[in-house]
Design a protein around this motif. Structure first.
Motif, PDB file in Angstrom:
ATOM      1  N   LEU A 161      -8.950 -20.080 -21.614  1.00  0.00           N
ATOM      2  CA  LEU A 161      -9.221 -18.962 -20.714  1.00  0.00           C
ATOM      3  C   LEU A 161     -10.423 -18.206 -21.264  1.00  0.00           C
ATOM      4  N   ASP A 162     -11.563 -18.353 -20.604  1.00  0.00           N
ATOM      5  CA  ASP A 162     -12.789 -17.682 -21.047  1.00  0.00           C
ATOM      6  C   ASP A 162     -12.769 -16.238 -20.560  1.00  0.00           C
ATOM      7  N   THR A 163     -12.719 -15.284 -21.490  1.00  0.00           N
ATOM      8  CA  THR A 163     -12.634 -13.877 -21.104  1.00  0.00           C
ATOM      9  C   THR A 163     -13.990 -13.270 -20.782  1.00  0.00           C
ATOM     10  N   ASN A 164     -15.067 -14.023 -20.960  1.00  0.00           N
ATOM     11  CA  ASN A 164     -16.402 -13.585 -20.537  1.00  0.00           C
ATOM     12  C   ASN A 164     -16.755 -12.207 -21.117  1.00  0.00           C
ATOM     13  N   TRP A 165     -16.532 -12.075 -22.423  1.00  0.00           N
ATOM     14  CA  TRP A 165     -16.714 -10.788 -23.093  1.00  0.00           C
ATOM     15  C   TRP A 165     -18.140 -10.271 -22.947  1.00  0.00           C
ATOM     16  N   LEU A 224      -9.705  -7.714 -19.516  1.00  0.00           N
ATOM     17  CA  LEU A 224      -8.502  -8.011 -18.722  1.00  0.00           C
ATOM     18  C   LEU A 224      -8.818  -8.533 -17.317  1.00  0.00           C
ATOM     19  N   PRO A 225      -9.816  -7.981 -16.608  1.00  0.00           N
ATOM     20  CA  PRO A 225     -10.107  -8.549 -15.284  1.00  0.00           C
ATOM     21  C   PRO A 225     -10.448 -10.039 -15.351  1.00  0.00           C
ATOM     22  N   HIS A 266      -7.009  -7.655 -34.745  1.00  0.00           N
ATOM     23  CA  HIS A 266      -8.350  -7.155 -34.453  1.00  0.00           C
ATOM     24  C   HIS A 266      -8.533  -7.072 -32.941  1.00  0.00           C
ATOM     25  N   LEU A 267      -9.295  -6.083 -32.507  1.00  0.00           N
ATOM     26  CA  LEU A 267      -9.344  -5.739 -31.090  1.00  0.00           C
ATOM     27  C   LEU A 267      -9.861  -6.863 -30.208  1.00  0.00           C
ATOM     28  N   ASP A 268     -10.758  -7.696 -30.721  1.00  0.00           N
ATOM     29  CA  ASP A 268     -11.278  -8.791 -29.905  1.00  0.00           C
ATOM     30  C   ASP A 268     -10.247  -9.889 -29.692  1.00  0.00           C
ATOM     31  N   HIS A 269      -9.166  -9.838 -30.443  1.00  0.00           N
ATOM     32  CA  HIS A 269      -8.097 -10.835 -30.306  1.00  0.00           C
ATOM     33  C   HIS A 269      -6.868 -10.269 -29.601  1.00  0.00           C
ATOM     34  N   ALA A 270      -6.489  -9.035 -29.919  1.00  0.00           N
ATOM     35  CA  ALA A 270      -5.188  -8.521 -29.489  1.00  0.00           C
ATOM     36  C   ALA A 270      -5.254  -7.201 -28.747  1.00  0.00           C
ATOM     37  N   GLY A 271      -6.452  -6.678 -28.495  1.00  0.00           N
ATOM     38  CA  GLY A 271      -6.558  -5.349 -27.906  1.00  0.00           C
ATOM     39  C   GLY A 271      -5.930  -5.205 -26.528  1.00  0.00           C
ATOM     40  N   ALA A 272      -5.820  -6.301 -25.787  1.00  0.00           N
ATOM     41  CA  ALA A 272      -5.247  -6.246 -24.435  1.00  0.00           C
ATOM     42  C   ALA A 272      -3.728  -6.292 -24.431  1.00  0.00           C
ATOM     43  N   LEU A 299     -17.102  -2.104 -25.574  1.00  0.00           N
ATOM     44  CA  LEU A 299     -16.852  -3.437 -26.115  1.00  0.00           C
ATOM     45  C   LEU A 299     -15.399  -3.874 -25.948  1.00  0.00           C
ATOM     46  N   PHE A 300     -14.473  -2.951 -26.197  1.00  0.00           N
ATOM     47  CA  PHE A 300     -13.075  -3.351 -26.341  1.00  0.00           C
ATOM     48  C   PHE A 300     -12.114  -2.668 -25.375  1.00  0.00           C
ATOM     49  N   GLY A 301     -12.585  -1.685 -24.611  1.00  0.00           N
ATOM     50  CA  GLY A 301     -11.714  -1.035 -23.646  1.00  0.00           C
ATOM     51  C   GLY A 301     -10.764  -0.049 -24.298  1.00  0.00           C
ATOM     52  N   ASN A 302      -9.643   0.188 -23.630  1.00  0.00           N
ATOM     53  CA  ASN A 302      -8.649   1.155 -24.088  1.00  0.00           C
ATOM     54  C   ASN A 302      -7.418   0.418 -24.613  1.00  0.00           C
ATOM     55  N   THR A 303      -7.182   0.533 -25.896  1.00  0.00           N
ATOM     56  CA  THR A 303      -6.101  -0.200 -26.545  1.00  0.00           C
ATOM     57  C   THR A 303      -4.807   0.609 -26.474  1.00  0.00           C
TER      58      THR A 303
END
Length: 310
Positions: free
Chosen positions: A7-11, A40-41, A66-72, A116-120
């Protein structure tokens, strides 16, 4: 066999930067490292392309927090309260209360943190399933094995799908985009440890995976060769940081010299476009800061041992 989908999250609008993995077996579904809340979108779109929604998921498998892995993760649990979230015991408190994690990230990213990471969001404690390493988790007809693989982070675990002989190793194998010609060490603060990291390489290879799944990005097709090459560069870049710290007029000068030399190596191996892609994904400035912190802790420990011995 477990069905595995990338699943490419297209960061930040950049394809092939952060990959979540969708695992499906006999009607049960789990996602390994869903990525930051900012993506998330894209994650929802990728699930929809597989005929699914967040409500269809049963579990989140977190390699590290780390936020790029688990922030969502917190947002996903809010959307689907029955989600089971698997995470190492050292990382679990920071999913339940991410305030310290966010304070640390704010010091590193400043005003760029939210874009970069949104709201955790926090994960309710009742959704957390605590891991230590050594567990076997059922997923439909499959079994997912867990090993503790610190080095990049003290709370890092890896997941092994023996039905496909695939290991999901988070950042333990560096940044290796689409099995390309260069593996970038990602060594951010606060708790990298190269000696422990070496042991984690052995742990992973001891499970004899045929392929590695890396969050950054996709499959690594020759585990023994790729981890050996990554280990060599990891230790070489650490020695490089050590040299610049000892010979430069300031930490800022050492960091600039380190980044310049690493980028030169990357440009030569990858070309300018992919070099920039890897550098943005990995953050060379953060890699230097993590190595500098590790080296100072190592030197302090050695000095204390010498003093005690004397």
């Amino acid at each position: 066999m477990t069905k595995i989908s990338i699943l490419d999250t297209n960061w930040m609008g950049r394809p092939h930067s952060i990959a979540a993995a969708l695992l499906e077996s006999r009607g049960q579904r789990a996602v390994v490292d869903p990525g930051p809340e900012s993506t998330l979108p894209a994650l929802r779109e990728q699930l929809q392309a597989n005929g699914l929604s967040v409500a269809d998921l049963d579990a989140i498998l977190v390699t590290h927090i780390h936020l790029d892995h688990a922030g969502a993760t917190g947002s996903l649990v809010r959307e689907n309260p029955r989600l089971a979230v698997y995470v190492h015991s050292k990382g679990a408190p920071h999913l339940a209360d991410p305030s310290k994690l966010l304070a640390s990230a704010s010091r590193l990213w400043g005003d760029g943190l939210t874009p970069l990471f949104g709201n955790t969001l926090p994960v309710p404690p009742e959704n957390l399933h605590i891991l230590e390493g050594g567990e076997d988790m059922p997923l439909g007809d499959s079994k997912i094995h867990v090993e503790y693989t610190p080095g990049h982070a003290s709370h890092h675990v890896s997941y092994f799908d023996d039905s496909n002989r695939v290991a999901f190793i988070g950042d333990t194998g560096g940044i290796h985009i689409n099995n390309g010609p260069f593996i970038l060490p990602a060594t951010p603060p606060p708790d990298i440890d190269l000696e422990i990291w070496d042991k984690s390489f052995a742990t992973i290879l001891g499970r004899k995976p045929a392929r590695l799944f890396l969050t950054h990005y996709g499959y690594s097709e020759d585990p023994a060769k790729d981890l050996a090459g990554f280990r060599e560069r990891l230790h070489r870049w650490c020695a490089l940081a050590d040299r610049f710290l000892r010979t430069s007029a300031s930490d800022e000068a050492a960091q600039s010299a380190f980044i310049a030399e690493c980028r030169s190596e990357m440009d030569e191996k990858l070309g300018a476009v992919e070099s920039e892609h890897h550098a943005f994904t990995g953050g060379l400035d953060l890699s230097f800061l993590g190595l500098a912190r590790y080296l100072r802790k190592r030197d302090k420990k050695a000095a204390e041992a010498k003093s005690q011995a004397g």
